[in-house]
Design a protein around this motif. Structure first.
Motif, PDB file in Angstrom:
ATOM      1  N   ILE A   1       0.764  -1.190   0.034  1.00 17.66           N
ATOM      2  CA  ILE A   1       0.032   0.051  -0.161  1.00 17.66           C
ATOM      3  C   ILE A   1       0.831   1.302   0.062  1.00 17.66           C
ATOM      4  O   ILE A   1       0.657   2.365  -0.755  1.00 17.66           O
ATOM      5  N   ASP A   2       1.811   1.170   0.683  1.00  9.44           N
ATOM      6  CA  ASP A   2       2.982   2.321   0.758  1.00  9.44           C
ATOM      7  C   ASP A   2       3.814   2.508  -0.535  1.00  9.44           C
ATOM      8  O   ASP A   2       4.580   3.207  -0.531  1.00  9.44           O
ATOM      9  N   GLY A   3       3.572   1.610  -1.460  1.00 10.65           N
ATOM     10  CA  GLY A   3       4.171   1.625  -2.839  1.00 10.65           C
ATOM     11  C   GLY A   3       5.546   1.234  -2.863  1.00 10.65           C
ATOM     12  O   GLY A   3       6.360   1.554  -3.491  1.00 10.65           O
ATOM     13  N   ALA A   4       5.899   0.270  -2.009  1.00 13.92           N
ATOM     14  CA  ALA A   4       7.148  -0.179  -1.877  1.00 13.92           C
ATOM     15  C   ALA A   4       7.399  -1.391  -2.916  1.00 13.92           C
ATOM     16  O   ALA A   4       6.234  -2.132  -3.173  1.00 13.92           O
ATOM     17  N   ASN A   5       8.408  -1.370  -3.665  1.00 17.59           N
ATOM     18  CA  ASN A   5       8.635  -2.377  -4.724  1.00 17.59           C
ATOM     19  C   ASN A   5       9.126  -3.805  -4.248  1.00 17.59           C
ATOM     20  O   ASN A   5       9.442  -3.849  -2.979  1.00 17.59           O
TER      21      ASN A   5
ATOM     22  N   GLN B   1      12.344  -3.467  -2.355  1.00 16.62           N
ATOM     23  CA  GLN B   1      12.225  -2.924  -1.017  1.00 16.62           C
ATOM     24  C   GLN B   1      11.580  -3.530  -0.120  1.00 16.62           C
ATOM     25  O   GLN B   1      12.024  -3.750   1.025  1.00 16.62           O
ATOM     26  N   ARG B   2      10.490  -4.455  -0.623  1.00 14.79           N
ATOM     27  CA  ARG B   2       9.916  -5.396   0.403  1.00 14.79           C
ATOM     28  C   ARG B   2      10.795  -6.332   1.062  1.00 14.79           C
ATOM     29  O   ARG B   2      10.816  -6.524   2.002  1.00 14.79           O
ATOM     30  N   PHE B   3      11.509  -6.800   0.053  1.00 16.45           N
ATOM     31  CA  PHE B   3      12.691  -8.118   0.397  1.00 16.45           C
ATOM     32  C   PHE B   3      13.596  -7.301   1.365  1.00 16.45           C
ATOM     33  O   PHE B   3      13.939  -7.956   2.521  1.00 16.45           O
TER      34      PHE B   3
END
Lengths: 444, 309, 279
Positions: B207-211, B214-216
């Motif tokens: 939701i915060d727009g992390a790709n 970035q999530r990893f």
């Protein structure tokens, strides 16, 4: 309350032990195959004795059974029970068996000298002098080999088999290449030349002029044949010319590369049986193997059926027929309850009667007589040419490893650097320097 | 009267504790007796043995620290220690990376996930003798398919084809093999670790727009920290214990290791069962123990740190 | 939207590509093993052209292995050892683990510490003294030695305890109030709940015992006590150039472990998740 739980605890531990007890059964039932006591032995029931004997590869080695059978006829009241410990790591396993107390063996077979040295130092073997003197055995019959395993004036084994190294060659390979067979009088130069002549490096149908098994004896010990050196010297520079010869052969495709033989764990018999090896230096025990494997059809006679043997090559100016020897002996354990009977047995096996049994099965007994040689040369399957028969004449026999207190460590050091030299990890000079250094450390 | 009750109460409490203890001990006993006899006793013995000289038969001699002093000068010991450490340093990071990668892929909703998970575990359950014999054939220096590919496809000249089981390459071989064998096993541990990261974190991240990266980087990796830590400790300890892999890949027909491939456990075995220098062998074993202990202590430190986070 | 879809497709493709490569690395050695096991020795290393399935598969390799070495005896010994060890291990360690997880008693921590401390202790450190001790018990060259060696590991207790800790205490309390004995709680409540942990421990123990090499090497000497691993190794040394046969033997040694693993694998990840990690 307390008692109740205690009872429960007891029951539990009982259950566990019982479970364990039951479970051990399938193993122990078949533990030691026993030769049935002979029928004729009933006249002296009070003297019935069982001797426990440690040996290896019972099924594939014909003489164990033959010796036991024959002895039964001589001494009906003695039952020989054998335990097969397998040939891989036999001496290691045996040393473990004899460690501490509680060994059951009376007679143990000694496969090599380093293992013998270990057992002697662990004080697990019985010195045989008193028995030998009492029985009046003439040790000179053994041609001096017993001297090389005498420790501080004491002898702990009686050899019953004595093998010597020869060159096995495949006549078909030579015929196909149109090259003359090797002879009983070859110098190392001639041997090297011959191996190169018969080699064919065509990819996919290689013929190797020579083959060397991974044992260090197969290469290093060419160096001791002049009688001036031994592996107990601390200077091994005499190995150098032979390492160079063999490594050059491998480089030129005359012999299979060491790394291949080693990674595959290629057995020398398999290599020779493939029919693309012209010459193989190996101990005389391989004669019996070749004969019986060809007879049983394990080896293809098309590939290796036409074989012969010649004497080991020799250095310039050394008498032909000088070769390496390997002895197999019998010892009595220090803890045996039947030492006298055990001695009677090993005396018989290493004496003339045992020797006849050995020869009949194609093996070389330690007391080598003309008669023994003619029995072996007359065996069905032994090559018919005169040369092969002559090759059985040995002029000087040097033990691969004579006795020394640290011999198993020396052996390990020589092994490890042999491996490194042969696989090209270090140069011959570096390897020999390292051997000298490490062995010198041991002797200090 | 009052004192009698409390007396009785105390007695019955005592009896109850006793009963409780006995019940508990009855649970522990079957395992503990076996464990004590077959593990604790020999361990104690091992500590003593390192200060003794004994060949298993002759009288035992106390030699103090002599065994340890000899170690320092022993070329073979130093080689085996060095090889063991190099092997561990090579194997641990490589296994970590590959098993983590596999776990992340197999944690996604993809077709045949169960199949791939099972497959990854194959090398670990397969018998070592069997798989090492395949490897020695596949990497055979003159006939094996790997060198055949190098020869036919990459035109590597015959005399330059690598000898995979000797010299410096042998350690590379051991590392490659171990990574192959163990990655499935540690993958499962990572998979388990991934289950502990709350799903909501990822949802919030998306939701915060992390790709994906970035999530990893900011969710998966921190979430896996305890697992990674545990896995690396277990891996390191297992690497220190290497024996059969080395003997089967590099031992050849004689099952002996040369200086280039000798490892600690091999040296322990050789000294004990070939040379019967039991005390010396135990001294080498103590070095192994200290190595493992160090790693374990680091783990305890780290664990308490992560537990507090 | 379209680009998003394309991106998703691309990432999926890459994912599957990686998977395919990994699969190949994992499985190729096994395929090679299978393929070689039905080949003649000289076909095994035939690289140009390389065939996976020979024209005349040599099934005889699978027959020969039983006659050339006492393979049946090896299988018998290994199966026996593996079953007894696995059984004992699960029984005793789940039993002990229950006490450590759910009961209070004196010296609990001290005893548990003894277990934990030895998990980190490599077996190789004490294998020599252990051998000497077993020898003095007369266990040398007995299958029982391997059982004693493998069946009481600290690891099993630890693993089961971790799992039991994750089961709420209230379950046990409720049962206690109902008057159930501790043994009853263990048998009727805990055991049925601990299937994943038992499956995990079974796989670990089964694989470890089945594949163990050094233990049997030290303890089992005579031919008729050897396990598959020892026998296979001996066979390889003896028939070094009969590649087809060696591979056939190898394939045979894999089958039982793979069956056990496949049968239990569905509990497996779950089992590890609930036991190994949070330790």
């Amino acid at each position: 309350m307390k008692r109740k739980v205690l009872v429960l605890l007891l029951c539990l531990s009982l259950a566990v032990t019982m479970l364990a007890g039951c479970s051990s059964q399938p193993g122990s039932v078949t533990a030691t195959p026993t030769t049935a006591p002979s029928d004729g032995g009933s006249q002296t029931p009070e003297d019935k004795i069982t001797l426990k004997w440690a040996l290896w590869d019972y099924d594939s080695t014909p003489y164990w059974g033959a010796l036991i059978e024959e002895y039964k006829k001589v001494k009906p009241n003695v039952t020989i029970e054998y335990t097969d410990l397998g040939s891989t790591d036999y001496m290691t396993v045996l040393a473990a068996e004899l460690s501490g107390s509680g060994s059951e063996f009376d007679v143990v077979t000694i496969k090599d000298v380093p293992g013998y040295a270990t057992l002697v130092q662990k004080n697990t073997l019985e010195p045989l002098e008193p028995y030998i003197q009492a029985a009046g055995i003439d040790l000179s019959l053994f041609g001096g080999i017993t001297d090389q395993v005498t420790v501080d004036g004491k002898l702990y084994e009686l050899p019953f088999r004595s093998d010597f190294w020869v060159i096995f060659y495949n006549k078909d390979v030579f015929d196909r290449a149109g090259v003359d067979y090797p002879t009983n009088d070859m110098t190392f130069e001639e041997y090297d030349e011959l191996a190169r002549k018969v080699t064919d490096t065509t990819f996919g149908s290689e013929v190797y002029g020579a083959h060397y098994h991974t044992w260090r004896s197969a290469v290093q010990l060419f160096g001791i044949l002049d009688g001036k050196h031994s592996i107990l010297d601390s200077d091994y520079s005499f190995f150098e010319p032979y390492y160079n010869m063999v490594l050059n052969q491998m480089k030129d495709g005359v012999a299979m590369p060491y790394t291949d033989v080693s990674t595959e764990g290629l057995h020398y018999s398999a290599a020779f049986a493939n029919g693309n090896i012209a010459m193989l230096n190996m101990g005389s025990w391989f004669i019996a193997t070749l004969i019986s494997s060809l007879e049983k059809g394990d080896y293809d006679p098309e590939l290796c059926g036409n074989w012969g043997i010649v004497k080991y090559p020799h250095a310039e100016g050394v008498e032909p027929g000088s070769t390496l020897g390997t002895i197999t002996g019998l010892s009595i354990t220090a803890v045996s309850d039947h030492k006298q009977e055990a001695f009677e047995f090993i005396k018989w096996v290493s004496g003339p009667e045992g020797a006849a049994v050995m020869a009949r099965t194609g093996n070389f007994p330690a007391i080598s007589t003309e008669e023994v040689k003619s029995i072996i040369a007359g065996l069905n399957g032994f090559p018919k040419d005169e040369q092969s028969k002559e090759a059985l004449e040995v002029s000087n026999l040097y033990l691969e490893v004579p006795y020394a207190p640290n011999v198993s460590e020396i052996n390990a050091i020589l092994d490890t650097y042999h491996k490194m030299i042969m696989s090209g990890e270090i140069s011959v000079e570096e390897g020999i320097a390292a051997m000298n250094e490490e062995v010198a450390k041991l002797k200090k | 009267m009052a004192s009698g009750t409390s007396d009785r109460l105390a007695r019955s409490r005592k009896r109850r504790t006793l009963k409780k203890n006995l019940v508990a001990y009855s649970f522990i006993a079957p395992n503990f007796i076996g464990f004590a006899v077959f593990t604790l006793v020999p361990i104690t013995f091992a500590f003593l043995l390192a200060f003794l000289e004994w060949d298993g038969n002759n009288p035992i001699k106390f030699v103090g620290l002599e065994n340890f002093q000899a170690l320092v000068k022993d070329k073979f010991f130093i080689a085996s220690l060095k090889n063991t450490i190099i092997y561990s340093v090579g194997t641990v990071p490589l296994t970590l990376v590959t098993s983590l990668g596999l776990a992340i892929i197999l944690n996604k909703e993809i077709k045949g996930r169960a199949f791939f998970r099972t497959l990854g575990f194959f090398p670990y359950v397969a018998s070592l003798v069997a798989v090492t014999s395949v490897w020695t054939m596949v990497f055979h220096s003159s006939k094996g398919p790997v060198n055949a590919i190098l020869y036919y496809l990459f035109n590597v000249p015959k005399e330059k084809l690598p000898n995979w089981f000797t010299g410096n390459l042998v350690l590379v071989m051991l590392i490659l093999f171990s990574v192959w064998r163990f990655m499935g096993y540690y993958m499962v541990m990572f998979l388990a670790g991934l289950q502990t990261i709350p799903r909501e974190l990822y949802e919030a991240g998306t939701i915060d727009g992390a790709n994906a990266w970035q999530r990893f980087r900011y969710i998966t990796l921190p979430g896996l920290k305890p697992t990674t830590f545990l896995v690396s400790v277990m891996l390191t300890i297992n690497c220190f214990k290497i024996y059969d892999i080395a003997v089967m890949l590099a031992g050849g027909s004689t099952n002996t290791l040369s200086v280039s491939s000798m490892v600690l456990v091999y040296y322990i075995y050789q000294n004990a069962f070939n040379f019967w220098k039991l005390g010396y062998s135990s001294a080498v074993a103590m070095v192994l123990f200290v190595l493992v202990l160090t790693v374990t202590l680091i783990q305890f430190r780290g664990q308490s740190k992560y537990a507090n986070e | 939207m379209v680009s998003n879809k394309a991106l998703k497709f691309l990432s999926k493709t890459i994912l599957y590509l990686i998977l395919a490569i990994m699969t190949a690395i994992m499985i190729l050695p096994f395929l090679w093993m299978l393929s070689s096991s039905v080949k003649l020795d000289r076909e095994v290393f035939n690289m140009n052209p390389f065939v996976w399935i020979p024209e005349n598969p040599r099934w005889k390799n699978y027959v020969d292995i039983w006659t050339k070495v006492p393979f049946f005896k090896y299988v018998q010994n290994t199966v026996f050892l593996t079953i007894v060890v696995t059984g004992l291990q699960i029984l005793t360690s789940s039993f002990a683990a229950y006490a450590f997880a759910k009961l209070d008693f004196s010296h609990k921590n001290r005893i548990f510490f003894a277990y934990i401390a030895t998990i980190a202790m490599p077996w190789q450190v004490y294998m020599v003294p252990q051998f000497l001790m077993m020898r003095s018990f007369g266990l040398n060259d007995k299958l029982l030695a391997i059982i004693c060696l493998q069946a009481f590991s600290a690891f099993g207790v630890f693993l089961m305890r971790q799992f039991y800790l994750s089961i709420p205490d209230s379950l046990c309390e409720a049962a206690r109030i109902d008057g159930m004995s501790e043994y009853g709680i263990y048998a009727k409540i805990m055991l049925p709940l601990s299937k994943p942990a038992i499956a995990t421990l079974t796989i670990f123990t089964f694989v470890a015992t089945w594949n163990d090499y050094l233990g049997p090497l030290i303890y089992l000497k005579s031919q008729d006590k050897k396990t598959i691993q020892l026998g296979l190794k001996m066979f390889i040394n003896q028939y070094s150039s009969e590649y087809g046969l060696i591979m056939a033997g190898s394939v045979m040694s894999l089958i039982p472990v793979i069956i056990v693993f496949l049968a239990l694998q569905k509990y497996f990840v779950e089992g590890i998740a609930s036991t190994g990690i949070k330790g």
